[in-house]
Design an enzyme around this catalytic site. Structure first.
Site, PDB file in Angstrom:
ATOM      1  N   GLY A  13       1.111  -1.099   0.155  1.00  0.00           N
ATOM      2  CA  GLY A  13      -0.099  -0.214  -0.122  1.00  0.00           C
ATOM      3  C   GLY A  13       0.674   1.400  -0.228  1.00  0.00           C
ATOM      4  O   GLY A  13       0.556   1.791   0.260  1.00  0.00           O
ATOM      5  N   THR A  15       1.573   3.587  -2.794  1.00  0.00           N
ATOM      6  CA  THR A  15       1.155   3.934  -3.831  1.00  0.00           C
ATOM      7  C   THR A  15       1.038   5.381  -3.465  1.00  0.00           C
ATOM      8  O   THR A  15       0.852   6.457  -4.171  1.00  0.00           O
ATOM      9  CB  THR A  15       0.696   3.628  -5.129  1.00  0.00           C
ATOM     10  OG1 THR A  15      -0.760   3.678  -4.025  1.00  0.00           O
ATOM     11  CG2 THR A  15       0.922   2.032  -4.843  1.00  0.00           C
ATOM     12  N   ARG A  16       0.360   6.003  -1.874  1.00  0.00           N
ATOM     13  CA  ARG A  16      -0.467   7.106  -1.480  1.00  0.00           C
ATOM     14  C   ARG A  16       0.256   7.702   0.037  1.00  0.00           C
ATOM     15  O   ARG A  16      -0.103   6.204   0.494  1.00  0.00           O
ATOM     16  CB  ARG A  16      -1.419   7.070  -1.864  1.00  0.00           C
ATOM     17  CG  ARG A  16      -2.452   7.599  -3.269  1.00  0.00           C
ATOM     18  CD  ARG A  16      -3.675   7.185  -3.226  1.00  0.00           C
ATOM     19  NE  ARG A  16      -4.402   7.234  -2.561  1.00  0.00           N
ATOM     20  CZ  ARG A  16      -4.974   8.680  -2.245  1.00  0.00           C
ATOM     21  NH1 ARG A  16      -5.342   8.451  -3.701  1.00  0.00           N
ATOM     22  NH2 ARG A  16      -5.931   9.123  -1.215  1.00  0.00           N
ATOM     23  N   ASN A  92       1.184  -1.394   5.079  1.00  0.00           N
ATOM     24  CA  ASN A  92       0.355   0.030   5.446  1.00  0.00           C
ATOM     25  C   ASN A  92      -1.139   0.038   4.645  1.00  0.00           C
ATOM     26  O   ASN A  92      -1.944   0.825   4.817  1.00  0.00           O
ATOM     27  CB  ASN A  92       1.348   1.008   4.710  1.00  0.00           C
ATOM     28  CG  ASN A  92       2.508   1.280   5.107  1.00  0.00           C
ATOM     29  OD1 ASN A  92       2.899   1.083   6.486  1.00  0.00           O
ATOM     30  ND2 ASN A  92       2.764   0.863   3.814  1.00  0.00           N
ATOM     31  N   SER A 144      -3.554   3.145  14.504  1.00  0.00           N
ATOM     32  CA  SER A 144      -4.471   4.458  14.392  1.00  0.00           C
ATOM     33  C   SER A 144      -3.792   4.815  16.020  1.00  0.00           C
ATOM     34  O   SER A 144      -4.306   3.583  16.835  1.00  0.00           O
ATOM     35  CB  SER A 144      -5.309   4.848  13.669  1.00  0.00           C
ATOM     36  OG  SER A 144      -5.720   5.856  13.975  1.00  0.00           O
ATOM     37  N   TYR A 158     -13.799   1.184  12.200  1.00  0.00           N
ATOM     38  CA  TYR A 158     -12.672   0.917  11.586  1.00  0.00           C
ATOM     39  C   TYR A 158     -11.545   1.140  13.467  1.00  0.00           C
ATOM     40  O   TYR A 158     -10.735   0.769  12.963  1.00  0.00           O
ATOM     41  CB  TYR A 158     -12.366   2.860  11.015  1.00  0.00           C
ATOM     42  CG  TYR A 158     -10.834   2.917  10.828  1.00  0.00           C
ATOM     43  CD1 TYR A 158     -10.142   2.119  10.408  1.00  0.00           C
ATOM     44  CD2 TYR A 158     -10.739   4.384  11.831  1.00  0.00           C
ATOM     45  CE1 TYR A 158      -8.745   3.347  10.124  1.00  0.00           C
ATOM     46  CE2 TYR A 158      -9.073   4.526  12.118  1.00  0.00           C
ATOM     47  CZ  TYR A 158      -8.122   3.621  10.485  1.00  0.00           C
ATOM     48  OH  TYR A 158      -6.695   4.210  10.615  1.00  0.00           O
ATOM     49  N   LYS A 162      -8.435  -1.536  14.163  1.00  0.00           N
ATOM     50  CA  LYS A 162      -7.012  -0.983  14.831  1.00  0.00           C
ATOM     51  C   LYS A 162      -6.910  -1.900  15.122  1.00  0.00           C
ATOM     52  O   LYS A 162      -5.923  -2.036  16.088  1.00  0.00           O
ATOM     53  CB  LYS A 162      -7.438   0.169  14.631  1.00  0.00           C
ATOM     54  CG  LYS A 162      -6.818   0.530  13.073  1.00  0.00           C
ATOM     55  CD  LYS A 162      -6.002   0.391  12.119  1.00  0.00           C
ATOM     56  CE  LYS A 162      -5.344   0.884  11.010  1.00  0.00           C
ATOM     57  NZ  LYS A 162      -4.656   0.570  10.302  1.00  0.00           N
TER      58      LYS A 162
END
Length: 266
Positions: A13, A15-16, A92, A144, A158, A162
């Site tokens: 993950g 690329t951003r 990620n 997070s 979410y 986490k």
């Protein structure tokens, strides 16, 4: 003092946002990198290769959907064929769709847990043989503060994912310690990524106001911590979470966050 990096790294993950910053940091430090994501544009790979400092450095891309059944095996196989092995695995991938509890469906929960928890468990399991062969394996998870330390309306699934991620991390650290493999996590607060920017300027300003340092984190500030955890100076750290939030989880009330530039109380 430099923080030596092992020579081969797989970043999922990347690329951003945070993943991109981690990848760029590793490449600049001279590591061989396998960059993965739902898509890996060639121009991204070319830019990374241009940042390399070592002759013959390998920077490859692998398009993966972490919700597909065979992705973990493909990741491990590609790390072996493209890099010749694996020393550091940085995971990620994460999604955070907003959904109030009253509207939550099974599909909503499944999507978040499949990406944020299941994919990491499966990726680690598939890569254990490579990390054992390395003799200095490092696993770094991007977690997070939401879930383990804080909550936010609309992100119950979410936050739960986490928190589950860190439960996995601690047990994985115990299981893999006999092989010299460390497993740690970084827990960012609000980071100025593309995903967060999509929530709008009002949200960004609201979040910045809750941070004692008066701003959101830059992706590079998270990548710097990941680089440390992946390096030799963190060789005796495992099963730990490093919170990088500018003090966001410290105040007991909004009034405890002083305006930026305020003189310290005498």
């Amino acid at each position: 003092m430099n923080n030596p990096l092992p020579p081969k790294v797989a970043v999922v993950g990347g690329t951003r946002g945070i993943g991109a910053a981690i990848t760029s940091t590793f490449v600049t430090a001279g590591a061989d990198v396998l960059l993965t994501g739902r898509s890996v544009p060639e121009h991204v790979l070319e830019a990374l290769r241009g940042a390399g400092r070592r002759a013959g450095q390998t920077v490859e891309g692998l398009a993966l959907d972490v919700t597909e059944r065979d992705f973990a095996q493909r990741l491990a196989e590609s790390a072996r064929t493209s890099l010749g092995g694996l020393d550091v695995l940085c995971l990620n991938a994460g999604v955070f769709p907003n959904k109030p509890l009253a509207d939550m469906t099974h599909a909503d929960v499944r999507e978040v847990f499949a990406t944020n928890v299941e994919s990491q468990i499966l990726a680690v399991a598939a890569c254990v043989p490579l990390l054992r062969e390395s003799g200095r394996g490092r696993i770094v998870l991007t977690s997070s503060i939401t879930g383990p330390l804080t909550g936010f309306p609309g992100w119950s699934h979410y936050g739960a994912s986490k928190a589950a991620q860190l439960g996995f991390m601690r047990t994985a650290a115990l299981e893999l310690a006999p092989y010299g493999i460390t497993v740690n996590a970084v827990a960012p607060g609000n980071v100025l990524t593309e995903g967060l920017q999509e929530l709008g300027e009002a949200y960004l300003a609201q979040m910045a106001a809750t941070v004692p340092l008066g701003r959101l984190a830059r992706p590079q500030e998270i990548a710097d911590v990941v680089e440390f955890l992946a390096g030799e100076r963190a060789s005796f750290i495992t099963g730990q979470v490093v919170t990088v939030d500018g003090g966001q989880t410290l105040p007991e009330s909004p009034e405890a966050v002083l305006p930026t530039g305020t003189d310290a109380p005498s």
